[in-house]
Design a protein around this motif. Structure first.
Motif, short mmCIF file in Angstrom:
data_model
loop_
_atom_site.label_atom_id
_atom_site.label_comp_id
_atom_site.label_asym_id
_atom_site.label_seq_id
_atom_site.Cartn_x
_atom_site.Cartn_y
_atom_site.Cartn_z
N ARG A 1 0.74 -1.18 0.14
CA ARG A 1 0.15 0.03 0.03
C ARG A 1 0.86 1.19 0.02
O ARG A 1 1.82 1.31 0.90
N LEU B 1 2.57 7.13 3.07
CA LEU B 1 2.64 5.65 3.93
C LEU B 1 2.93 4.84 2.85
O LEU B 1 2.57 4.65 1.92
N VAL B 2 3.91 3.96 3.40
CA VAL B 2 4.13 2.45 2.63
C VAL B 2 4.22 1.44 3.56
O VAL B 2 4.71 1.65 4.68
N LYS B 3 3.22 0.53 3.07
CA LYS B 3 3.10 -0.53 3.95
C LYS B 3 3.33 -1.93 3.09
O LYS B 3 2.48 -1.84 1.98
N TYR B 4 3.76 -3.06 3.70
CA TYR B 4 3.86 -4.24 3.07
C TYR B 4 3.25 -5.25 3.97
O TYR B 4 3.39 -5.03 5.47
N TRP C 1 11.75 3.01 9.12
CA TRP C 1 11.08 1.55 8.81
C TRP C 1 10.62 0.99 10.12
O TRP C 1 11.56 0.93 10.86
N ASP D 1 0.32 -7.44 8.59
CA ASP D 1 1.06 -6.45 8.24
C ASP D 1 2.75 -6.68 8.58
O ASP D 1 2.83 -7.48 9.56
N GLU E 1 6.18 5.91 7.58
CA GLU E 1 5.52 7.07 7.31
C GLU E 1 6.22 8.30 7.23
O GLU E 1 7.24 8.58 7.80
N GLN F 1 6.47 -0.93 7.78
CA GLN F 1 5.71 0.15 7.28
C GLN F 1 6.49 1.51 7.55
O GLN F 1 7.64 1.38 8.18
#
Length: 342
Positions: A123, A137-140, A157, A146, A151, A149
């Motif tokens: 995301r 925001l980057v989230k794996y 990270w 989850d 922000e 991530q």
């Protein structure tokens, strides 16, 4: 001639000011762009890849591995981005299919069942307020859990799941850090700006509001206030009484939901207890497309008992008339028969 030129210059100055104010009005608003990537595969094969992009809760583009095609929701969005940029997105996603498969392989390398299907979710969000980027925001995630991530562009990270430790060294690399900043600027923020400048995504529309009342045999009363067909999404609904005082009742809300035409819908309800006659309540609505705060009064209790009494009276009267007519007809026939015999 000199006066005309001065007037002409003044006119164009005012025109420029109006244009700047109109552009400022478009830009000074909150907007959010969400990019979602869903990859399904094993340690050896990428079975499927789907990508969706959503601006202000409106999906505007999608990509599917099965067809290797970009689907843009509206023609004007294609015009805003240009076909070259859309082709760039498609080839970028095709090139990245191997990267998604590698990420799945890396995250499940310690598993014994290597042929089991796994789902990798990525995301990528960014937010704008006018020309100012608020956050990103980057989230794996893997199989619904989850992993890691980050922000903000300068953030760090965070590991959200022990499985994420095996991936952290890759995303913290200088190559990935620069790539993430480029993706944010060119694709997340860049695409959103292009689309918002081309159009406001949807013609701004005021809400249509409906207020209803339902009386139950137990004595409880439920009020409902529905607002639908509005854009933009932000709206405020609440209950009030004609006289000041705290509302006594159980409130609930559907939350703001999308309609099929990309406008929005919300309903709030208020349940009041037996003994309260339910008079003086109103639904208050605030929305950017309303000239002022709108107040919608709840209707009074409908006189259902009286209506039933009137309806029953009409039915009984009709039955009485018909009965009288039948009796009269039979009597007349009987008398006619007697007269003929005489």
């Amino acid at each position: 001639m000199i006066n005309w030129r001065r007037g002409k210059g003044s006119f164009f100055s005012w025109l420029l000011i109006l244009v700047l104010f109109s552009l400022w009005g478009i830009q000074t608003a909150y907007h959010k762009h969400e990019m979602k990537f869903i990859a399904v595969g094993t340690s050896r094969t990428l079975l499927d890849l789907t990508s969706l992009s959503i601006i202000d809760d409106i999906q505007w583009i999608s990509y599917h591995k099965s067809s290797h095609q970009i689907v843009v929701k509206e023609a004007w969005i294609s015009e805003a981005l240009g076909m070259d940029l859309i082709e760039e997105i498609k080839h970028l996603l095709m090139d990245h299919e191997g990267n998604f498969q590698f990420a799945i392989h890396l995250l499940i390398r310690n598993e014994t069942k290597t042929e089991r299907n796994h789902t990798l979710q990525i995301r990528f969000d960014c937010e704008l307020d006018g020309d100012i980027q608020l956050s990103s925001l980057v989230k794996y995630g893997l199989d619904g859990e989850d992993l890691i991530q980050i922000e903000g562009l300068q953030g760090k990270w965070m590991v959200l799941n022990p499985r994420g430790h095996s991936f952290i060294y890759i995303v913290e690399s200088s190559f990935w850090t620069e790539a993430r900043k480029l993706y944010n600027e060119r694709y997340c923020i860049g695409f959103m700006k292009k689309i918002l400048w081309k159009s406001n995504m949807k013609k701004n529309l005021p809400p249509e509001v409906y207020v209803s009342r339902q009386d139950f045999p137990s004595g409880t009363i439920t009020f409902s206030c529905t607002a639908t067909g509005f854009y933009p999404q932000s709206i405020l609904l609440h209950w009030k009484m004609d006289i000041d005082g705290a509302l006594q009742g159980k409130e609930s809300s559907t939350g703001t939901l999308p309609n099929s035409d990309d406008t929005f819908y919300v309903r709030i309800s208020l349940e009041i207890q037996p003994g309260d006659p339910g008079r003086g309540y109103a639904c208050v609505v605030n929305h950017s497309q309303l000239d002022k705060t709108a107040v919608y009064s709840v209707p009074d209790k409908s006189p259902k008992g009286n209506l039933w009494a009137v309806a029953l009276s009409i039915i009984l009267a009709a039955i009485l008339v018909i009965s009288c007519f039948v009796v009269f007809t039979k009597w007349k026939k009987k008398n006619s028969g007697t007269t003929s015999q005489t």
